[in-house]
Design a protein around this motif. Structure first.
Motif, PDB file in Angstrom:
ATOM      1  N   ARG A  89      23.244 -88.113  -7.921  1.00  0.00           N
ATOM      2  CA  ARG A  89      23.297 -88.652  -8.913  1.00  0.00           C
ATOM      3  C   ARG A  89      22.082 -89.446  -9.049  1.00  0.00           C
ATOM      4  O   ARG A  89      21.668 -89.679 -10.235  1.00  0.00           O
ATOM      5  CB  ARG A  89      24.636 -89.648  -9.262  1.00  0.00           C
ATOM      6  CG  ARG A  89      25.611 -88.578  -9.396  1.00  0.00           C
ATOM      7  CD  ARG A  89      26.961 -89.383 -10.087  1.00  0.00           C
ATOM      8  NE  ARG A  89      27.699 -89.762  -8.596  1.00  0.00           N
ATOM      9  CZ  ARG A  89      28.613 -90.732  -8.397  1.00  0.00           C
ATOM     10  NH1 ARG A  89      28.680 -91.643  -9.386  1.00  0.00           N
ATOM     11  NH2 ARG A  89      29.188 -90.872  -7.352  1.00  0.00           N
ATOM     12  N   VAL A  90      21.610 -90.121  -7.948  1.00  0.00           N
ATOM     13  CA  VAL A  90      20.392 -90.909  -8.132  1.00  0.00           C
ATOM     14  C   VAL A  90      19.173 -89.703  -8.479  1.00  0.00           C
ATOM     15  O   VAL A  90      18.074 -90.107  -9.260  1.00  0.00           O
ATOM     16  CB  VAL A  90      19.989 -91.391  -6.680  1.00  0.00           C
ATOM     17  CG1 VAL A  90      18.588 -92.111  -6.746  1.00  0.00           C
ATOM     18  CG2 VAL A  90      21.078 -92.430  -6.407  1.00  0.00           C
ATOM     19  N   ALA A  91      19.290 -88.569  -7.876  1.00  0.00           N
ATOM     20  CA  ALA A  91      18.068 -87.695  -8.189  1.00  0.00           C
ATOM     21  C   ALA A  91      18.183 -87.474  -9.769  1.00  0.00           C
ATOM     22  O   ALA A  91      17.202 -87.186 -10.404  1.00  0.00           O
ATOM     23  CB  ALA A  91      18.389 -86.068  -7.369  1.00  0.00           C
ATOM     24  N   ILE A  92      19.362 -87.341 -10.490  1.00  0.00           N
ATOM     25  CA  ILE A  92      19.289 -87.043 -11.815  1.00  0.00           C
ATOM     26  C   ILE A  92      18.852 -88.161 -12.461  1.00  0.00           C
ATOM     27  O   ILE A  92      18.012 -87.966 -13.488  1.00  0.00           O
ATOM     28  CB  ILE A  92      20.941 -86.667 -12.077  1.00  0.00           C
ATOM     29  CG1 ILE A  92      21.209 -85.101 -11.466  1.00  0.00           C
ATOM     30  CG2 ILE A  92      21.106 -86.488 -13.654  1.00  0.00           C
ATOM     31  CD1 ILE A  92      22.824 -84.792 -11.707  1.00  0.00           C
ATOM     32  N   ALA A  93      19.249 -89.482 -12.378  1.00  0.00           N
ATOM     33  CA  ALA A  93      19.012 -90.632 -12.756  1.00  0.00           C
ATOM     34  C   ALA A  93      17.368 -90.503 -12.726  1.00  0.00           C
ATOM     35  O   ALA A  93      16.849 -91.069 -13.711  1.00  0.00           O
ATOM     36  CB  ALA A  93      19.735 -91.739 -12.110  1.00  0.00           C
ATOM     37  N   ARG A  94      16.698 -90.277 -11.663  1.00  0.00           N
ATOM     38  CA  ARG A  94      15.315 -90.419 -11.467  1.00  0.00           C
ATOM     39  C   ARG A  94      14.792 -89.314 -12.121  1.00  0.00           C
ATOM     40  O   ARG A  94      13.594 -89.369 -12.943  1.00  0.00           O
ATOM     41  CB  ARG A  94      14.819 -90.038 -10.027  1.00  0.00           C
ATOM     42  CG  ARG A  94      13.494 -90.059  -9.808  1.00  0.00           C
ATOM     43  CD  ARG A  94      12.945 -89.907  -8.387  1.00  0.00           C
ATOM     44  NE  ARG A  94      13.423 -88.566  -7.769  1.00  0.00           N
ATOM     45  CZ  ARG A  94      13.009 -88.029  -6.731  1.00  0.00           C
ATOM     46  NH1 ARG A  94      12.452 -89.014  -5.852  1.00  0.00           N
ATOM     47  NH2 ARG A  94      13.381 -86.755  -6.320  1.00  0.00           N
ATOM     48  N   ALA A  95      15.262 -88.073 -12.473  1.00  0.00           N
ATOM     49  CA  ALA A  95      14.552 -86.887 -13.225  1.00  0.00           C
ATOM     50  C   ALA A  95      14.741 -87.334 -14.862  1.00  0.00           C
ATOM     51  O   ALA A  95      14.034 -87.111 -15.702  1.00  0.00           O
ATOM     52  CB  ALA A  95      15.567 -85.674 -13.020  1.00  0.00           C
ATOM     53  N   LEU A  96      16.120 -88.228 -15.185  1.00  0.00           N
ATOM     54  CA  LEU A  96      16.096 -88.534 -16.627  1.00  0.00           C
ATOM     55  C   LEU A  96      15.577 -89.816 -17.106  1.00  0.00           C
ATOM     56  O   LEU A  96      15.041 -89.983 -18.101  1.00  0.00           O
ATOM     57  CB  LEU A  96      17.533 -88.784 -16.920  1.00  0.00           C
ATOM     58  CG  LEU A  96      18.371 -87.530 -16.806  1.00  0.00           C
ATOM     59  CD1 LEU A  96      20.066 -87.851 -16.843  1.00  0.00           C
ATOM     60  CD2 LEU A  96      18.316 -86.737 -18.043  1.00  0.00           C
ATOM     61  N   ALA A  97      15.120 -90.568 -16.021  1.00  0.00           N
ATOM     62  CA  ALA A  97      14.512 -91.873 -16.423  1.00  0.00           C
ATOM     63  C   ALA A  97      13.187 -91.903 -17.190  1.00  0.00           C
ATOM     64  O   ALA A  97      13.282 -92.717 -18.297  1.00  0.00           O
ATOM     65  CB  ALA A  97      14.138 -92.726 -15.270  1.00  0.00           C
TER      66      ALA A  97
END
Ligand code: ATP
Length: 354
Positions: free
Chosen positions: A142-150
């Motif tokens: 979920r952190v990886a997804i948040a980083r990609a979306l940020a």
């Protein structure tokens, strides 16, 4: 609806291997599209071409209206407005969750607010100070997804996003990721070889084989109306039976079956979904039970027919048959027929090789 990604005649060779072969594909704004296919079919290479990690040998890529790869143009990955979630997440181990998520946000003044917003979105509010190794696999993802979306990319790419999670967690995390992508109204492409993952997560699925896209459709359409016999057997379970078509029915070893494609005649293969096949103990039946695979909630009963072909029947968990039982086979509903020039012997190696 706006098109975010346009792939046209996209081709990539590695030496003598054509990894991606004249792929045409559109990804629409706000949709989650799965690239589904067996190992080595070119899914990851297609994703890497879109991200800009590989240069195509031919064809073009248009991203959000801008050509990013073409005959005389190549835009570097960091300038493509694409967020990537790698298979192993690739979080920076020495940076906190907050710094990981904020990494790609250029506007310093907006960074903290954006990090907080993204952590809310992925259900990790208040976890900004933790380090990646202190999180579970699902949380790291979920952190990886948040980083990609940020950085507010036009497109997010996910490479086999659930392969690092154990089976029980995978189903839950899949639902969470779907919800996150929907809440973010993100346009996403993810790569998987797992048909269940593609069917349950994607708005549309592009089925690939040997570098080519064979069919792009919504999950229900792909399952009910495969246009290719490989798609029929790769997406969902199906057994192929040889038959002869005349008009709107096909004559097979398990009887005359109505078909949806009434324009076929001559030798065909019909795809039988196990959930459409029912069995009855019958001393004069067409087949013999060869084996039973028990799954708990249901079971697959495999039946050998006289001509060597196989059909499977999916049924409830109560054990009703034993190997060696002679059974009659009935099929409900219409079947899909595919034109073939060969016999069953030529059909089966094809399946076994996937
Ligand atoms: P998997 O699910 O196993 O990852 P895939 O569908 O993603 O498979 P790709 O990784 O895109 O397939 O590979 C497609 C083909 O290109 C394969 O035959 C692979 O061996 C080859 N290939 C991919 N990358 C390279 C490379 N860097 N050098 C040489 N060959 C490559």
């Amino acid at each position: 609806m706006r098109t975010i990604v346009e792939l046209r005649e996209l081709t990539k060779d590695f030496g003598a291997v054509r990894a991606v072969d004249r792929v045409d594909l559109d990804v629409r704004e706000g949709e989650v599209l799965a690239l589904l296919g067996p190992s080595g079919c070119g899914k990851t290479t297609t994703l890497r071409l879109v991200a800009g990690f590989e240069r195509p040998d031919a064809g073009r890529i248009v991203l959000d209206g801008e050509e990013v790869a073409g005959s005389d143009r190549f835009v570097a990955p960091e300038r493509r407005r694409v967020g990537v979630v790698f298979q192993d997440y690739a979080l920076f181990p020495h940076l906190t969750v907050g710094h990981n998520v904020g990494y790609g946000v250029r506007d310093r003044n907006a960074r903290d607010a954006r990090v907080a917003e993204m952590l809310d979105l992925v259900g990790l509010t208040g976890e900004a100070a933790r380090l990646p190794h202190e999180l579970s696999g699902g949380q790291q993802q979920r952190v990886a997804i948040a980083r990609a979306l940020a950085p507010e990319p036009a497109l997010i790419l996910l490479d086999e996003p659930f392969s690092n999670l154990d089976a029980a967690l995978r189903v839950r995390v899949r639902g969470e990721v779907r919800a996150i992508l929907c809440d973010a109204a993100a346009t996403a492409v993810f790569v998987t070889h797992d048909q269940e993952e593609a069917l349950s997560l994607a708005d549309r699925i592009a089925v690939m084989r040997a570098g080519r896209v064979l069919q792009v459709d919504e999950p229900g359409t792909l399952y009910a109306h495969p246009t290719d016999r490989f798609v029929a057997t790769f997406v969902g379970d199906a057994d192929l039976l040889p038959g002869r078509a005349d008009g709107d029915a096909v004559t097979t070893a398990v009887g005359r079956l109505p078909t949806t494609n009434g324009d076929l005649s001559g030798d065909v293969a019909v795809a039988l979904r196990p959930e459409r096949v029912s069995l009855r103990l019958d001393g004069a039946g067409q087949g013999v039970v060869r084996g039973i695979t028990y799954f708990g909630h249901d079971q697959l009963v495999e039946v050998g027919l006289e001509d060597g072909a196989r059909v499977r029947s999916r049924m409830g968990p109560v054990r009703a048959f034993e190997p060696g039982d002679r059974v009659s086979v009935a099929v409900t509903g219409e079947v899909i027929a595919f034109r073939v020039s060969g016999t069953l012997n030529e059909l089966t190696p094809d399946l076994a090789s996937e």
